[in-house]
Design an enzyme around this catalytic site. Structure first.
Site, PDB file in Angstrom:
ATOM      1  N   SER A 105       0.837  -1.191   0.000  1.00 43.92           N
ATOM      2  CA  SER A 105       0.000   0.000   0.000  1.00 43.92           C
ATOM      3  C   SER A 105       0.883   1.257   0.000  1.00 43.92           C
ATOM      4  O   SER A 105       1.750   1.396  -0.864  1.00 43.92           O
ATOM      5  CB  SER A 105      -0.973  -0.045   1.181  1.00 43.92           C
ATOM      6  OG  SER A 105      -1.979   0.929   1.059  1.00 43.92           O
TER       7      SER A 105
ATOM      8  N   ASP B 265      -8.768  -4.035  -6.281  1.00 44.81           N
ATOM      9  CA  ASP B 265      -8.244  -3.169  -5.227  1.00 44.81           C
ATOM     10  C   ASP B 265      -9.052  -1.871  -5.214  1.00 44.81           C
ATOM     11  O   ASP B 265      -9.100  -1.163  -6.223  1.00 44.81           O
ATOM     12  CB  ASP B 265      -6.766  -2.887  -5.469  1.00 44.81           C
ATOM     13  CG  ASP B 265      -6.092  -2.208  -4.301  1.00 44.81           C
ATOM     14  OD1 ASP B 265      -6.730  -1.361  -3.648  1.00 44.81           O
ATOM     15  OD2 ASP B 265      -4.921  -2.524  -4.045  1.00 44.81           O
TER      16      ASP B 265
ATOM     17  N   HIS C 174      -7.300  -5.065  -1.968  1.00 42.85           N
ATOM     18  CA  HIS C 174      -6.257  -4.397  -1.211  1.00 42.85           C
ATOM     19  C   HIS C 174      -5.983  -5.242   0.037  1.00 42.85           C
ATOM     20  O   HIS C 174      -6.898  -5.836   0.588  1.00 42.85           O
ATOM     21  CB  HIS C 174      -6.740  -2.984  -0.818  1.00 42.85           C
ATOM     22  CG  HIS C 174      -5.630  -2.063  -0.451  1.00 42.85           C
ATOM     23  ND1 HIS C 174      -4.822  -1.484  -1.400  1.00 42.85           N
ATOM     24  CD2 HIS C 174      -5.197  -1.609   0.733  1.00 42.85           C
ATOM     25  CE1 HIS C 174      -3.933  -0.710  -0.806  1.00 42.85           C
ATOM     26  NE2 HIS C 174      -4.142  -0.775   0.504  1.00 42.85           N
TER      27      HIS C 174
END
Length: 178
Positions: free
Chosen positions: A41, A116, A149
């Site tokens: 991330s 994501d 994600h």
């Protein structure tokens, strides 16, 4: 920690870790000439920033002569846009790794899920494309169909495949370069 710390404070801290590993790794049985950075991330953004600014004195105050080069970077479900502001994505921003492409790009392993919701797969594809165009080293891009994600939070066959891919990538990167 924000707001007390701001860009490039986090990058300077990360580069201190790289410098420390290169200087002291041998004490822990680590080959300090073989250092990889990795992040997920916003951490992927940070790892990319560090990988693309080797030995850059702007990000190494009071340790300008330390070696902060890396053997490669592993970037998982990265956010390659602005994460400290609400500004729209602009190529070359100081907050984005791609703002530091100089042709000295180390080998990259990029993994991103197609579902994501934080860092878009389109941005990851674009980033991988820019890295291939702007660097002299190879870019491995693994797109995970249906991947969300934080796809590595729970053990899964998908993440096992990513782990195997990272292991193969690092072995290849080390074998391909003295």
């Amino acid at each position: 920690m924000r707001p007390e710390a701001d860009f490039p404070d986090h990058q300077i801290d990360a580069k201190k870790v790289i410098a420390w590993a290169r200087e002291h790794g041998h004490v822990y049985g680590i080959d300090p000439t073989r250092v990889f950075v990795s992040g997920s991330s916003a951490g992927a953004n940070l790892a990319g920033l560090c990988a693309f600014t080797p030995n850059d004195p702007r990000f190494q105050p009071r340790f300008e002569h330390a070696d902060t080069t890396v053997s490669g970077a592993i970037l998982l479900y990265g956010y390659y846009g602005h994460y400290l502001t609400d500004a729209p994505d602009e190529p070359g921003s100081v907050l984005q790794p791609q703002g530091y492409f100089t042709g000295r790009t180390p080998p990259l392993f990029i993994a991103h899920g197609t579902n994501d919701g934080w860092g878009t797969v389109e941005a990851a594809r674009h980033f991988a494309s820019l890295a291939r165009e702007g660097g002299v080293n190879d870019v491995v891009y693994a797109e995970l169909p249906g991947g969300q994600h934080s796809f590595d939070v729970f053990h899964s066959p998908r993440f096992e495949a990513v782990v195997d891919g990272v292991e193969a990538f690092t072995a290849w990167a080390l074998a391909a370069r003295p």
